[in-house]
Design a protein around this motif. Structure first.
Motif, PDB file in Angstrom:
ATOM      1  N   ARG A 105       0.802  -1.219   0.000  1.00 57.16           N
ATOM      2  CA  ARG A 105       0.000   0.000   0.000  1.00 57.16           C
ATOM      3  C   ARG A 105       0.839   1.276   0.000  1.00 57.16           C
ATOM      4  NH1 ARG A 105      -2.707   0.150   4.945  1.00 57.16           N
ATOM      5  NH2 ARG A 105      -3.953   1.904   4.222  1.00 57.16           N
ATOM      6  N   PRO A 106       1.954   1.337   0.741  1.00 59.43           N
ATOM      7  CA  PRO A 106       2.717   2.594   0.750  1.00 59.43           C
ATOM      8  C   PRO A 106       3.188   3.039  -0.631  1.00 59.43           C
ATOM      9  CG  PRO A 106       3.465   1.139   2.502  1.00 59.43           C
ATOM     10  CD  PRO A 106       2.535   0.341   1.663  1.00 59.43           C
ATOM     11  N   TRP A 107       3.492   2.084  -1.495  1.00 60.25           N
ATOM     12  CA  TRP A 107       3.979   2.446  -2.822  1.00 60.25           C
ATOM     13  C   TRP A 107       2.897   3.153  -3.637  1.00 60.25           C
ATOM     14  CZ3 TRP A 107       8.946   2.042  -4.472  1.00 60.25           C
ATOM     15  CH2 TRP A 107       9.815   1.312  -3.644  1.00 60.25           C
ATOM     16  N   ILE A 108       1.645   2.803  -3.410  1.00 56.50           N
ATOM     17  CA  ILE A 108       0.554   3.494  -4.091  1.00 56.50           C
ATOM     18  C   ILE A 108       0.484   4.943  -3.628  1.00 56.50           C
ATOM     19  CG2 ILE A 108      -1.955   3.507  -4.452  1.00 56.50           C
ATOM     20  CD1 ILE A 108      -1.842   0.428  -3.953  1.00 56.50           C
ATOM     21  N   LEU A 109       0.680   5.151  -2.333  1.00 59.68           N
ATOM     22  CA  LEU A 109       0.677   6.505  -1.776  1.00 59.68           C
ATOM     23  C   LEU A 109       1.858   7.316  -2.298  1.00 59.68           C
ATOM     24  CD1 LEU A 109      -0.472   8.526   0.370  1.00 59.68           C
ATOM     25  CD2 LEU A 109       1.110   7.470   2.004  1.00 59.68           C
ATOM     26  N   TRP A 110       3.052   6.733  -2.260  1.00 57.74           N
ATOM     27  CA  TRP A 110       4.262   7.474  -2.633  1.00 57.74           C
ATOM     28  C   TRP A 110       4.294   7.867  -4.112  1.00 57.74           C
ATOM     29  CZ3 TRP A 110       7.548   3.108  -0.012  1.00 57.74           C
ATOM     30  CH2 TRP A 110       7.442   3.224   1.385  1.00 57.74           C
ATOM     31  N   THR A 111       3.687   7.061  -4.956  1.00 57.28           N
ATOM     32  CA  THR A 111       3.809   7.297  -6.400  1.00 57.28           C
ATOM     33  C   THR A 111       2.608   8.006  -7.008  1.00 57.28           C
ATOM     34  OG1 THR A 111       2.878   5.093  -6.869  1.00 57.28           O
ATOM     35  CG2 THR A 111       5.286   5.269  -6.729  1.00 57.28           C
ATOM     36  N   ALA A 112       1.561   8.275  -6.227  1.00 58.22           N
ATOM     37  CA  ALA A 112       0.315   8.820  -6.788  1.00 58.22           C
ATOM     38  C   ALA A 112       0.556  10.132  -7.530  1.00 58.22           C
ATOM     39  CB  ALA A 112      -0.716   9.006  -5.672  1.00 58.22           C
ATOM     40  N   ILE A 113       1.181  11.100  -6.870  1.00 56.63           N
ATOM     41  CA  ILE A 113       1.371  12.419  -7.494  1.00 56.63           C
ATOM     42  C   ILE A 113       2.377  12.363  -8.648  1.00 56.63           C
ATOM     43  CG2 ILE A 113       2.197  14.775  -7.087  1.00 56.63           C
ATOM     44  CD1 ILE A 113       0.863  14.632  -4.332  1.00 56.63           C
ATOM     45  N   PRO A 114       3.559  11.715  -8.479  1.00 56.71           N
ATOM     46  CA  PRO A 114       4.468  11.621  -9.639  1.00 56.71           C
ATOM     47  C   PRO A 114       3.838  10.954 -10.853  1.00 56.71           C
ATOM     48  CG  PRO A 114       5.621  11.015  -7.629  1.00 56.71           C
ATOM     49  CD  PRO A 114       4.181  11.166  -7.262  1.00 56.71           C
ATOM     50  N   THR A 225      -7.607   4.387  -3.047  1.00 57.62           N
ATOM     51  CA  THR A 225      -7.154   3.001  -2.930  1.00 57.62           C
ATOM     52  C   THR A 225      -6.315   2.802  -1.681  1.00 57.62           C
ATOM     53  OG1 THR A 225      -7.192   2.633  -5.314  1.00 57.62           O
ATOM     54  CG2 THR A 225      -5.770   1.191  -4.021  1.00 57.62           C
ATOM     55  N   PHE A 226      -5.393   3.704  -1.436  1.00 58.60           N
ATOM     56  CA  PHE A 226      -4.531   3.577  -0.261  1.00 58.60           C
ATOM     57  C   PHE A 226      -5.344   3.555   1.030  1.00 58.60           C
ATOM     58  CE2 PHE A 226      -2.353   5.741   3.236  1.00 58.60           C
ATOM     59  CZ  PHE A 226      -1.296   4.863   3.442  1.00 58.60           C
ATOM     60  N   PHE A 227      -6.324   4.444   1.135  1.00 58.57           N
ATOM     61  CA  PHE A 227      -7.052   4.603   2.394  1.00 58.57           C
ATOM     62  C   PHE A 227      -8.152   3.561   2.607  1.00 58.57           C
ATOM     63  CE2 PHE A 227      -5.385   9.014   2.082  1.00 58.57           C
ATOM     64  CZ  PHE A 227      -4.740   9.054   3.310  1.00 58.57           C
ATOM     65  N   THR A 228      -8.518   2.792   1.593  1.00 57.69           N
ATOM     66  CA  THR A 228      -9.651   1.860   1.745  1.00 57.69           C
ATOM     67  C   THR A 228      -9.246   0.388   1.728  1.00 57.69           C
ATOM     68  OG1 THR A 228     -10.064   1.964  -0.654  1.00 57.69           O
ATOM     69  CG2 THR A 228     -11.328   3.465   0.752  1.00 57.69           C
ATOM     70  N   THR A 229      -7.971   0.072   1.628  1.00 62.37           N
ATOM     71  CA  THR A 229      -7.545  -1.328   1.538  1.00 62.37           C
ATOM     72  C   THR A 229      -6.684  -1.712   2.735  1.00 62.37           C
ATOM     73  OG1 THR A 229      -5.651  -0.644   0.169  1.00 62.37           O
ATOM     74  CG2 THR A 229      -7.623  -1.390  -0.987  1.00 62.37           C
ATOM     75  N   LYS A 230      -6.589  -3.031   2.970  1.00 62.49           N
ATOM     76  CA  LYS A 230      -5.748  -3.577   4.035  1.00 62.49           C
ATOM     77  C   LYS A 230      -5.054  -4.836   3.540  1.00 62.49           C
ATOM     78  CE  LYS A 230      -8.501  -1.861   7.942  1.00 62.49           C
ATOM     79  NZ  LYS A 230      -9.309  -2.220   9.135  1.00 62.49           N
ATOM     80  N   GLU A 231      -3.852  -5.061   4.042  1.00 57.61           N
ATOM     81  CA  GLU A 231      -3.108  -6.281   3.716  1.00 57.61           C
ATOM     82  C   GLU A 231      -3.337  -7.300   4.824  1.00 57.61           C
ATOM     83  OE1 GLU A 231       0.991  -5.521   2.675  1.00 57.61           O
ATOM     84  OE2 GLU A 231       0.488  -3.610   1.729  1.00 57.61           O
ATOM     85  N   ARG A 232      -3.697  -8.520   4.421  1.00 60.39           N
ATOM     86  CA  ARG A 232      -4.064  -9.543   5.394  1.00 60.39           C
ATOM     87  C   ARG A 232      -3.185 -10.784   5.362  1.00 60.39           C
ATOM     88  NH1 ARG A 232      -8.701  -7.093   3.534  1.00 60.39           N
ATOM     89  NH2 ARG A 232      -9.999  -6.196   5.174  1.00 60.39           N
TER      90      ARG A 232
END
Length: 506
Positions: A105-114, A225-232
């Protein structure tokens, strides 16, 4: 129907591991619709850029930006192969990422704006000379594909750790590809009319504004996507991190090799066909027949197309017919996705994927025999193709997660990121080869931008949208006949892995 072993462990309780990452105590992994939709919006975001690259970038580079078809083809080959190099790098990095949000999930957050910014820049036309434009195209496209790898590999791997339930995984993929289809409709149906509207005769300006809008939407969707998903699902706690061992597991995993081949040739097909499709409308189909088609369609739309000036004298009938047909046909992919989900539950993903891939290939090949005036035949074939392709759309991505499970099941090691990234390498190489072949074929058959084409060039366009790409699908089907993860193996893996995970999360 659930198997007994699954029923025995129907618990929906989770607990956090030391990285604040949710791990499964059951094999059910039931997901809310909110999470399925939130996850799916991430692929919708990526497809605002990806579908534009697939469908319009070759035409943009040759007819607006000012590159030759040969130069664009070489750019596609180099940049997309670079993207393939990036995929295992970011896959390995994601597997080794440990944050309070999980690994992927962090990679989705980090790359969203670029991602959004580079998607916009890649469709700008700077006021530079020929050499300057070529350098600009290389820089922006290489950077875009680098960020695409950093975003899309962890995103794809995320589907393998959200749930271990095979039915939920297929359902997640189905929702995902409904959203992908809607994003594709936005690009295939509305992008060119938006370019024409905002550009008012200046296609460079039109592309810049249009891609600015889609890029902003992509950034917003990535955040959702980042805020609504969880890794299980986490790797077994005793597993040691070893890139060398991860790669060794890959090459010894026959199912991974076969899925790599499937993705390679599937995306050669998609990249070649979709890159040429607009040329087919612009340079092969008869303009007066397309105008009459739009007028007739508009009777059922109560004058909507006329009010939008899509049927007016001097309108771009090729672009408008392309957009209208694609809106109709992409909508037909949505029931196809629902059918695919239902069929996969009954017959297994592999068998359904293989059968409907054959049907889609036949529909695509028939484009070659349609005469220039056969616009209604193109509509019918497009509807049948998109319904068939809709049946297949979610299945290979769910199968990719199955391959990650297979690796854990066979080798007692889980490296979801590298498994997904390795398969996506096949996707990127397919994009590179397919896009390059499209440009080189145009160049080889004598295509010249924005003029009436020779009979040889038109023949090349017809072959490149039908027969040539379908050859690639034949290799996909052959690989799927050798792929072993059918329905029985799916459920065997699900239940045995659920028992293992239950043991190490208690």
């Amino acid at each position: 129907m659930a198997v007994p072993c699954t029923n025995a462990i129907l618990s929906t309780l989770y607990k956090y591991n030391s990285n604040n990452q949710l791990t499964m105590q059951s094999a059910t992994g039931k997901l809310s619709f909110r999470e399925k939709l939130g996850y799916s919006l991430g692929d919708g975001a990526a497809n605002f850029i990806f579908q534009t690259m697939m469908l319009l970038q070759l035409s943009f580079y040759t007819d607006t930006f000012g590159l030759s078809a040969g130069a664009a083809a070489t750019l596609f080959l180099i940049a997309r192969l670079w993207g393939a190099v990036c995929d295992p790098i970011f896959g390995a990095l994601a597997d080794r990422t440990n944050t309070r949000w999980g690994k992927f999930r962090p990679w989705i957050l980090w790359t969203a704006i670029p991602f959004g910014v580079l998607g916009y820049l890649a469709f700008r036309t700077p006021n530079l000379g020929g050499t300057g434009k070529l350098i600009y195209a290389y820089i922006t496209y290489l950077l875009l594909l680098t960020v695409y790898s950093a975003n899309n590999n962890p995103y794809s791997a995320l589907s393998g750790v959200i749930t271990g339930n095979m039915k939920e995984r297929t359902s997640l993929s189905s929702v995902r590809f409904v959203v992908v289809t809607l994003a594709t409709i936005a690009i295939m149906g509305f992008a060119l009319p938006m370019v024409n509207h905002f550009g008012a005769g200046d296609s460079a300006k039109g592309y810049q504004i249009t891609m600015g809008i889609f890029s902003l939407l992509a950034i917003i969707f990535f955040f959702i996507t980042f805020f609504t998903t969880k890794e299980r699902i986490a790797p077994p706690p005793q597993q040691k991190s070893s890139l060398r061992q991860d790669l060794t597991d890959l090459v010894h995993n026959r199912q991974w090799v076969l899925m790599f081949i499937v993705f390679l040739f599937m995306f050669i097909f998609l990249s070649m066909r979709n890159s040429i499709l607009l040329y087919y409308f612009k340079y092969y189909l008869d303009p007066e027949s397309m105008r009459q088609f739009l007028v007739n369609i508009d009777k059922g739309l109560f004058g909507l197309l006329e009010s939008l000036k899509l049927t007016a004298v001097g309108a771009n009938y090729a672009d408008n017919s392309f957009s209208v047909i694609n809106i109709i046909c992409q909508l037909c992919a949505i029931p196809g996705i629902a059918v695919g989900n239902a069929l996969a539950k009954r017959f297994g993903k592999r068998d359904v994927f293989r059968s409907w891939l054959i049907i889609a290939g036949i529909m695509a090949a028939l484009f070659f025999v349609v005469p220039p005036s056969g616009i209604w035949a193109i509509l019918i074939l497009s509807i049948l193709f998109n319904f068939s392709w809709g049946v297949t759309m979610p299945l290979p991505w769910a199968m990719m997660a199955d391959v990650a499970d297979y690796s854990e099941w066979k080798f007692n090691r889980r490296a979801t990121g590298i498994v997904f990234a390795g398969i996506v390498v096949g996707l990127k190489v397919g994009l590179a080869v397919g896009g390059a072949l499209a440009g080189w074929l145009l160049n080889g058959y004598g295509y010249v931008a924005n003029v009436a084409q020779t009979a040889t060039a038109v023949q090349g366009i017809r072959l490149s949208v039908s027969i040539f790409p379908v050859i690639a699908l034949v290799f996909c089907v052959v690989a799927l006949f050798r792929y072993d993860i059918g329905k029985k193996v799916e459920y065997q893996m699900q239940d045995e892995l659920a028992e293992r995970r239950k043991a190490y999360t208690e």
